[in-house]
Design an enzyme around this catalytic site. Sequence first.
Site, PDB file in Angstrom:
ATOM      1  CG  ASN A  13      -1.974  -1.112   1.120  1.00 36.61           C
ATOM      2  OD1 ASN A  13      -2.491  -1.396   0.046  1.00 36.61           O
ATOM      3  ND2 ASN A  13      -2.258  -1.752   2.231  1.00 36.61           N
ATOM      4  CB  CYS A  14      -0.234   4.766  -0.200  1.00 40.18           C
ATOM      5  SG  CYS A  14       0.411   6.433  -0.268  1.00 40.18           S
ATOM      6  N   PRO A  15       2.969   4.309   0.762  1.00 38.72           N
ATOM      7  CG  PRO A  15       4.981   5.433   1.343  1.00 38.72           C
ATOM      8  CD  PRO A  15       3.854   4.577   1.913  1.00 38.72           C
ATOM      9  CG  ASP A  67      -2.865   1.239  -2.648  1.00 32.44           C
ATOM     10  OD1 ASP A  67      -4.072   1.437  -2.393  1.00 32.44           O
ATOM     11  OD2 ASP A  67      -1.962   2.008  -2.295  1.00 32.44           O
ATOM     12  CG  ASP A  69      -0.887   7.194  -4.160  1.00 28.59           C
ATOM     13  OD1 ASP A  69      -1.528   8.243  -3.929  1.00 28.59           O
ATOM     14  OD2 ASP A  69      -0.894   6.212  -3.394  1.00 28.59           O
TER      15      ASP A  69
END
Length: 86
Positions: free
Chosen positions: A17-19, A44, A50
């Site tokens: 997941n982010c980042p 994600d 993103d």
Amino acid sequence: MSTDYDITETVDVKGLNCPMPVVKAKQAVDSLESGDVLAVIATDPGSMSDIKGWASSTDGVELLEQAEGDEDGETVYRHYVRRTGT
């Protein structure tokens, strides 16, 4: 899914997941030559915005395409980024 791009390198960030999708994409694109294409495969949903934001704000990186698809019952997001500078 087929693309018209000659993929130089693929980064599989499924499950991250982010980042991390952006972090891994940046690490990979830094090692590419100008004109090379990086494919980033993520699960994600946030990676869509993103990666788009990272590519638009980063010199030497061009977002070619993003696609959402189903792979083994899981939603997968594919991003294609070209290195445009050194």
